[in-house]
Design an enzyme around this catalytic site. Sequence first.
Site, PDB file in Angstrom:
ATOM      1  N   THR A 201       0.847  -1.202   0.000  1.00 17.48           N
ATOM      2  CA  THR A 201       0.000   0.000   0.000  1.00 17.48           C
ATOM      3  C   THR A 201       0.880   1.247   0.000  1.00 17.48           C
ATOM      4  O   THR A 201       2.027   1.191   0.429  1.00 17.48           O
ATOM      5  CB  THR A 201      -0.861  -0.038   1.282  1.00 17.48           C
ATOM      6  OG1 THR A 201      -1.854  -1.029   1.103  1.00 17.48           O
ATOM      7  CG2 THR A 201      -1.501   1.280   1.616  1.00 17.48           C
ATOM      8  N   VAL A 230     -13.292  -4.749   2.479  1.00 19.08           N
ATOM      9  CA  VAL A 230     -12.696  -3.414   2.538  1.00 19.08           C
ATOM     10  C   VAL A 230     -11.719  -3.412   3.701  1.00 19.08           C
ATOM     11  O   VAL A 230     -12.041  -3.910   4.789  1.00 19.08           O
ATOM     12  CB  VAL A 230     -13.776  -2.328   2.741  1.00 19.08           C
ATOM     13  CG1 VAL A 230     -13.142  -0.962   2.924  1.00 19.08           C
ATOM     14  CG2 VAL A 230     -14.735  -2.311   1.552  1.00 19.08           C
ATOM     15  N   GLY A 231     -10.535  -2.877   3.474  1.00 21.34           N
ATOM     16  CA  GLY A 231      -9.508  -2.862   4.519  1.00 21.34           C
ATOM     17  C   GLY A 231      -9.528  -1.579   5.334  1.00 21.34           C
ATOM     18  O   GLY A 231     -10.513  -0.837   5.363  1.00 21.34           O
TER      19      GLY A 231
HETATM   20  N1  ASP Z   1      -3.672  -2.238   4.752  1.00 18.75           N
HETATM   21  C1  ASP Z   1      -4.035  -2.711   3.442  1.00 18.75           C
HETATM   22  C2  ASP Z   1      -5.349  -3.440   3.527  1.00 18.75           C
HETATM   23  O1  ASP Z   1      -5.533  -4.190   4.445  1.00 18.75           O
HETATM   24  C3  ASP Z   1      -3.020  -3.594   2.831  1.00 18.75           C
HETATM   25  C4  ASP Z   1      -1.638  -2.995   2.724  1.00 18.75           C
HETATM   26  O2  ASP Z   1      -1.200  -2.269   3.613  1.00 18.75           O
HETATM   27  O3  ASP Z   1      -0.972  -3.263   1.729  1.00 18.75           O
HETATM   28  O4  ASP Z   1      -6.145  -3.303   2.649  1.00 18.75           O
END
Ligand code: ASP
Length: 336
Positions: A201, A230-231
């Site tokens: 991310t 959804v994250g």
């Molecule tokens: N935090 C992001 C999610 O869970 C993933 C990431 O940090 O790459 O969607």
Amino acid sequence: MKKFPLVFLAVLLTFILSACSNDKPDTEKKYGIVIHGGAGSIVPGRYSSEQEEEFEKKLAEALEAGYEILENGGSSLDAVEAAVIILEDSPYFNAGKGAVFTASGINELDAAIMNGENLQAGAVAGLHHIKNPISLARAVMEKSEHVMMISDGAEQFAEQNGFELIDPEYFFVQERWDSLQKILQREKESSKNNGEEKFGTVGAVALDKNGNLAAATSTGGMTNKKFGRVGDVPIIGAGTYANNKTCAVSATGQGEYFIRLNVAHDISALMEYNNISLVDAANDVIHNKLENLGGTGGVIAIDKNGKIAMPFNTPGMFRGYKLNNENPVVLLFKEQ
Ligand code: ASP
């Protein structure tokens, strides 16, 4: 003869007092930007030196783009958006162009932006046709009465506001596709993902010359995520948060844990309620709370005085910062 030491003492005293009261570095207008390109199993040797160089170059480019805006008196919001757009346009990071694939073999993008000056925020989730989700998040913040818009509705809003809807083919990156196939294979074999992923991310936090803080985060989520997942990234307070009273935070890691711990807001709240430093607050949340719950990842953060923190509990985190005319710093691994 006697007068000399007295005069000397007086001069010395004046000098010491003025040095203390001016505390020069702190009265200068601090500003700066911190970025990340994801945390995870980033260890020396994982990438070729050419790849490492490419990552570093892209991170430095994003850093410079954001910093230049701040240096010219621009807003922290403009700076974090500009930095994130550069990372979204690169195939190396899990955001925009390089977004990972869901379990159904498509790309679903999430992003959020927050303005620490007035606590306005904009977030989008489950996008399929938007090249730069961070700009749509900003449009939600500035051009709608809402904070979060998802999927088809968000894209309808995008169209109404002049965003181009692109062919999802744009998001195809062979390496990401291969990662999904590997995980699917592993799942078949052991019904478990061994967690060796690099999250990837992207995010940026900044403090501008007017003392305003902003945070922005953009992601494709987790490889192999299931329908509708959804994250933390678009959840204000989980993966993204900014408040001029305290700090701006952007996270990366296993989103489910960041949501449950409200990581970004918790760092801000610890500072506000307990009157502790950014570094102490961020370390506590990542190295105690997140770790105790079994989550992995990290954050980048900058406070209202321009102090920064970049804790993570994974082997590495792509990160960098540029502050107050100092040289930029870009780091990939834990020990560097
Ligand atoms: N935090 C992001 C999610 O869970 C993933 C990431 O940090 O790459 O969607």
